[in-house]
Design a protein around this motif. Structure first.
Motif, PDB file in Angstrom:
ATOM      1  N   LEU A   1       0.817  -1.204   0.000  1.00 44.22           N
ATOM      2  CA  LEU A   1       0.000   0.000   0.000  1.00 44.22           C
ATOM      3  C   LEU A   1       0.855   1.260   0.000  1.00 44.22           C
ATOM      4  O   LEU A   1       0.507   2.259  -0.633  1.00 44.22           O
ATOM      5  N   LEU A   2       1.977   1.229   0.706  1.00 43.11           N
ATOM      6  CA  LEU A   2       2.868   2.381   0.713  1.00 43.11           C
ATOM      7  C   LEU A   2       3.430   2.627  -0.680  1.00 43.11           C
ATOM      8  O   LEU A   2       3.499   3.783  -1.137  1.00 43.11           O
ATOM      9  N   MET A   3       3.792   1.563  -1.381  1.00 42.26           N
ATOM     10  CA  MET A   3       4.326   1.719  -2.740  1.00 42.26           C
ATOM     11  C   MET A   3       3.255   2.205  -3.710  1.00 42.26           C
ATOM     12  O   MET A   3       3.489   3.114  -4.510  1.00 42.26           O
ATOM     13  N   VAL A   4       2.081   1.615  -3.620  1.00 38.32           N
ATOM     14  CA  VAL A   4       1.008   1.979  -4.549  1.00 38.32           C
ATOM     15  C   VAL A   4       0.509   3.398  -4.295  1.00 38.32           C
ATOM     16  O   VAL A   4       0.351   4.192  -5.227  1.00 38.32           O
ATOM     17  N   ASN A   5       0.300   3.751  -3.050  1.00 36.20           N
ATOM     18  CA  ASN A   5      -0.257   5.061  -2.729  1.00 36.20           C
ATOM     19  C   ASN A   5       0.755   6.193  -2.826  1.00 36.20           C
ATOM     20  O   ASN A   5       0.385   7.368  -2.753  1.00 36.20           O
TER      21      ASN A   5
END
Length: 462
Positions: free
Chosen positions: A382-386
């Protein structure tokens, strides 16, 4: 009578535990002197007498032998209530205790271990949590020294009665050793480092079957000490000569890799106050309103440069020990990935940042959906995607780090690492597909990803 337990501000509300102990001592003080009453107390009298004796033990060192003999003479519950009071003092009052009371506290804890008091394992765990990561103060070194000394002195008793609490000590002292070794040139810490090494090496060599209970994070901690003379042989045996540990059924380090570490170990490196504040932030604070809470948290717990290493333990805790329920995930509360992104920005030292990223990705490397949890790997993806597209550099550096791990973490077992990361990705993508087909069947995934598409997730890794 003013309290002798804590350094209390005149404007500060008294702690209920402290008040109950003090009031019991004032009420029953005449009964705490020989000759003691031979009358069997009622249940309420018994509990109050326990409180009074504990207050006397902590605040009257000159009469401590009288108080402890009195306790031994009246106990009817295996010291269960007395131990529970000690746990409350450690959890709620320890930072405020006066130095003399801290000394008495360690003494009475040792007494409880000696008599195999009910719940002494939880008491030791509570004290281990009070040793702060990244704190090089005399008080922190003292507590660490007292506890490792207690573990060594009471080795046989602990091993016989509550052997698993030895693994809690191992996890704690291995983690602290990585920091203490870097400053071991200072005379005041050399004795502590020697005791920590003695305890850890002894447990690893003599009771490795217990050490296996920690799981894969045992390897993560040991790798930080692999360069030291005392642990170099252990690390070599772990990689190449597992039979040296003389543990039936253990034949390769991959067995540790495939064993997920229980969340109780991650709590060992987080004080009760830090845990409370993190859970509050991740339960009640809305995304967009978190800045003042984060500033307060950093000033409170990360105010010194050395405290930066605490971020490693916090990230591991957030990933593996704090799994919010669906109602929180579906709300506007700040998600875990956002907090971890903020914590990464606080890292100034390269080795700390690398260890924080390892803490974030560690379960990816050996992921097995039969034993591992999607929620452990969710914050990283989620950190990478967001972070796309506004913070592209964050996504790039995290991806680069993950690829470096795949290539270099364990070259001899690279296929296993590749399989672990591939399994993690497969589970992530499948969870997103499941949400598309039935949003209510995968609320956790929906709450984290919101509008993220499967093709976007796949594109990141290709």
């Amino acid at each position: 009578m003013a309290s002798n337990l804590t350094h209390a501000s005149p404007f500060e509300t008294s702690n209920p535990v402290e008040v109950s102990l003090r009031e019991a001592f004032q009420l029953l003080n005449p009964q705490l002197k020989p000759p003691f009453s031979m009358t069997v107390p009622t249940q309420s009298e018994y509990l109050n007498l326990n409180r009074a004796i504990l207050y006397g033990v902590l605040c009257e060192p000159n009469r401590v032998q009288i108080h402890i003999k009195h306790l031994h003479g009246i106990v009817t519950d295996g010291y269960s209530f007395f131990t529970s009071l000690l746990v409350k003092i450690v959890n709620e009052l320890y930072p405020k205790l006066v130095d003399l009371v801290k000394v008495q506290l360690i003494w009475v804890v040792s007494q409880m271990v000696s008599v195999s008091a009910a719940g002494f394992d939880g008491l030791l765990v509570a004290l281990l949590r009070r040793i702060l990561t990244g704190d090089f103060s005399d008080g922190n070194f003292w507590l660490c020294s007292e506890l490792v000394s207690l573990y060594l002195d009471k080795w046989d008793c602990i091993l016989e009665e509550e052997p698993l609490v030895l693994t809690s000590g191992l996890y704690t002292f291995l983690r602290l050793l990585a920091e203490h070794y870097r400053v071991s040139r200072f005379l005041k810490i050399q004795g502590l480092v020697r005791m920590e090494i003695e305890f850890c090496v002894r447990l690893l060599r003599e009771q490795f079957h217990l050490c296996l209970r920690i799981g894969r994070d045992l390897v993560r901690l040991l790798q930080d000490l692999a360069h030291t003379p005392e642990f170099r042989a252990i690390w070599t045996d772990l990689l190449s000569n597992p039979s040296a540990f003389k543990t039936q059924g253990f034949s390769d380090i991959s067995q540790l890799y495939h064993s997920r570490t229980s969340s109780r170990y991650f709590l060992l490196r987080i004080t009760p106050e830090i845990e409370t504040q993190l859970r509050f932030l991740l339960t009640y604070v809305k995304l967009g309103s978190q800045k003042r809470y984060q500033v307060w948290f950093a000033r409170k717990f990360l105010y010194e440069p050395e405290r930066e290493t605490l971020v490693i333990d916090i990230v591991r805790f957030i990933c593996c020990a704090h799994h919010p329920p669906n109602e929180i995930i579906l709300s506007e509360v700040i998600p875990r990935w956002a907090v971890i992104g903020w914590l990464l920005k606080l890292c100034r030292k390269n080795y700390v940042e690398a260890n924080v990223k390892l803490a974030l990705f560690y379960d990816w490397l050996f992921f097995d959906e039969r034993v591992d949890n999607l929620m452990n790997i969710e914050p990283a993806i989620l950190l990478m995607v967001n972070s796309l597209p506004k913070y592209l550099d964050v996504t790039q550096t995290l991806l680069e780090f993950l690829l470096l791990l795949v290539e270099n973490y364990d070259v001899e077992r690279k296929d296993m690492v590749v399989q672990g990361v591939s399994s993690a990705l497969d589970v992530i993508v499948q969870a997103e597909k499941d949400w598309k087909s039935d949003p209510y069947a995968s609320l956790q995934f929906h709450g984290g990803y919101m509008e993220v598409r499967t093709d976007v997730v796949l594109q990141i890794f290709t």
